[in-house]
Write a protein that holds these residues in place. Structure first.
Motif, PDB file in Angstrom:
ATOM      1  N   LEU A 105     -17.596 -56.430-109.263  1.00  0.00           N
ATOM      2  CA  LEU A 105     -18.886 -56.977-108.815  1.00  0.00           C
ATOM      3  C   LEU A 105     -19.892 -55.860-108.546  1.00  0.00           C
ATOM      4  O   LEU A 105     -21.083 -56.005-108.833  1.00  0.00           O
ATOM      5  CB  LEU A 105     -18.690 -57.819-107.553  1.00  0.00           C
ATOM      6  N   GLU A 106     -19.405 -54.753-108.009  1.00  0.00           N
ATOM      7  CA  GLU A 106     -20.311 -53.626-107.752  1.00  0.00           C
ATOM      8  C   GLU A 106     -20.814 -53.004-109.058  1.00  0.00           C
ATOM      9  O   GLU A 106     -21.887 -52.437-109.109  1.00  0.00           O
ATOM     10  CB  GLU A 106     -19.625 -52.557-106.890  1.00  0.00           C
ATOM     11  N   GLU A 107     -20.009 -53.120-110.122  1.00  0.00           N
ATOM     12  CA  GLU A 107     -20.374 -52.494-111.410  1.00  0.00           C
ATOM     13  C   GLU A 107     -21.484 -53.239-112.148  1.00  0.00           C
ATOM     14  O   GLU A 107     -22.138 -52.667-113.013  1.00  0.00           O
ATOM     15  CB  GLU A 107     -19.156 -52.480-112.365  1.00  0.00           C
ATOM     16  N   VAL A 108     -21.658 -54.525-111.869  1.00  0.00           N
ATOM     17  CA  VAL A 108     -22.487 -55.335-112.780  1.00  0.00           C
ATOM     18  C   VAL A 108     -23.989 -55.106-112.629  1.00  0.00           C
ATOM     19  O   VAL A 108     -24.769 -55.506-113.484  1.00  0.00           O
ATOM     20  CB  VAL A 108     -22.170 -56.851-112.695  1.00  0.00           C
ATOM     21  N   GLY A 109     -24.393 -54.477-111.541  1.00  0.00           N
ATOM     22  CA  GLY A 109     -25.809 -54.122-111.407  1.00  0.00           C
ATOM     23  C   GLY A 109     -26.704 -55.248-110.920  1.00  0.00           C
ATOM     24  O   GLY A 109     -27.865 -55.336-111.317  1.00  0.00           O
ATOM     25  N   ALA A 110     -26.167 -56.099-110.035  1.00  0.00           N
ATOM     26  CA  ALA A 110     -26.977 -57.197-109.486  1.00  0.00           C
ATOM     27  C   ALA A 110     -27.643 -56.763-108.179  1.00  0.00           C
ATOM     28  O   ALA A 110     -27.283 -55.747-107.592  1.00  0.00           O
ATOM     29  CB  ALA A 110     -26.073 -58.410-109.244  1.00  0.00           C
TER      30      ALA A 110
END
Ligand SMILES: NC(=O)c1ccc[n+]([C@@H]2O[C@H](COP(=O)([O-])OP(=O)(O)OC[C@H]3O[C@@H](n4cnc5c(N)ncnc54)[C@H](OP(=O)(O)O)[C@@H]3O)[C@@H](O)[C@H]2O)c1
Length: 316
Positions: free
Chosen positions: A171-176
């Motif tokens: 979730l931290e990787e997705v860039g939201a």
């Protein structure tokens, strides 16, 4: 020629020698360069997809029904229109000439094979009517299609992007701008949907359905008599389940509007395709792929370590 063949319901494709297909009237022979293996392909082979009966009836059969390849003149095309038992996981395919589209030379075949998931993300505009500045919620943002949807939302000018998934690292990787972990109990998930809604979710791109989407619908129901802002949910996938329980008040009071991904496809998808191709060509949109050779199809088919990258089978 060599091809990946499934010989029993739910079987794993195995490399076999099969007859080389010969084109009939109006057909072309394509030398296959790249084939994306998606959840839908696995579900057809497993017998859990609504179109699986045709595949099961045609066994032994070759899975996957579209891909990228080269015509006799060396040009690169995307191809489709295959029907069981003929599939794309082969050295060559024969398809109706009308089911080929040119692929720009600058886009590598494995990337081109995986374009469809990015094009699906464009349904946030074609089906969901997204306009610049609006808030987008991507349900299932840690998957291949969901990660692309976060990128597409940015490129379409979304004001805020909220991402859901179960893996905190992913979730931290997705860039939201904000993330909601769906792997919590029902009440906490409802609270998290509300806490991150800001001025409200304008468009939801839904790759999950099932429990997370049922709880999102509950989260959108207001606590008091107010006129809720519309939330346009675009149904694209069902990784969390094929059904939801939808209470009457979730539709009556929440502003929830539910659309299928195919809404406005006839009028909007050609432009959506061109836009995605332009972004990829310009390097604005990155499609993560993992390539494996056709000879390793059995190993490739059973991989579970791809983490947001699309498996693409290439010759070899
Ligand atoms: N209509 C179309 O054209 C189109 C195109 C592409 C995809 N799809 C559909 O969209 C869905 C996602 O595709 P994908 O290729 O992105 O798949 P994927 O890479 O396997 O990603 C699946 C996503 O769903 C989440 N997920 C899986 N099982 C879940 C569960 N039981 N509860 C909650 N979350 C769960 C995953 O979270 P974790 O990271 O925690 O596992 C991940 O975010 C599939 O149903 C696929 O068929 C449709």
């Amino acid at each position: 020629m060599k091809a990946a063949v499934v010989d029993r319901p739910g079987g794993i494709p195995a490399l076999r020698e099969v007859p080389d297909p010969r084109p009939g009237d109006g057909e072309v022979r394509v030398t296959v360069a790249a084939v994306a293996v998606e959840n839908v392909d696995r579900a057809i082979v497993a017998g859990t997809h609504y179109t699986a009966a045709e595949f099961q009836a045609a066994l032994p059969a070759i899975p996957c029904f579209d891909g990228i390849g080269h015509l006799a003149d060396g040009s690169t095309v995307g191809f489709g229109g295959l029907r069981p038992p003929h599939g794309a996981l082969a050295e060559h395919v024969v398809v109706p000439a009308a089911y080929t589209v040119p692929i720009p030379e600058e886009i590598a075949a494995p990337t081109a094979a995986a374009l469809s998931s990015a094009i699906t993300a464009m349904t946030m505009r074609t089906a969901g009517g997204l306009t610049a500045g609006e808030t987008v919620l991507v349900q299932g943002a840690t998957g291949v299609a969901g990660r692309l949807a976060v990128q597409v939302a940015r490129l379409l000018g979304a004001g805020r992007v909220v991402a859901t998934g179960r893996d905190p690292v992913a979730l931290e990787e997705v860039g939201a701008d904000a993330v909601v972990n769906t792997d919590v109990d029902d009440e906490r998930l409802i609270q998290a949907f509300r806490a991150h809604a800001g001025e409200g979710y304008d468009v939801v791109v839904d790759y999950l359905w099932g429990r997370p989407t049922a709880l999102l619908a509950r989260a959108l129901v207001p606590d008091s008599f107010t006129l809720a802002k519309p939330t346009r949910l675009v149904q694209v996938g069902e990784s969390a389940g094929p059904d939801i329980r939808l209470s009457a008040d979730a539709l009556r009071t929440s502003g929830l509007e539910i659309y299928g991904a195919g809404r406005n496809a006839a009028s909007g998808m050609a432009a959506a395709y061109q836009q995605v191709v332009e972004w990829v060509r310009a390097g604005a949109l990155t499609i993560p792929v993992v390539t494996m050779p056709l000879s390793a199809i059995a190993e490739a088919w059973t991989r579970t370590d791809l983490r947001g990258r699309r498996l693409v089978i290439v010759p070899g």
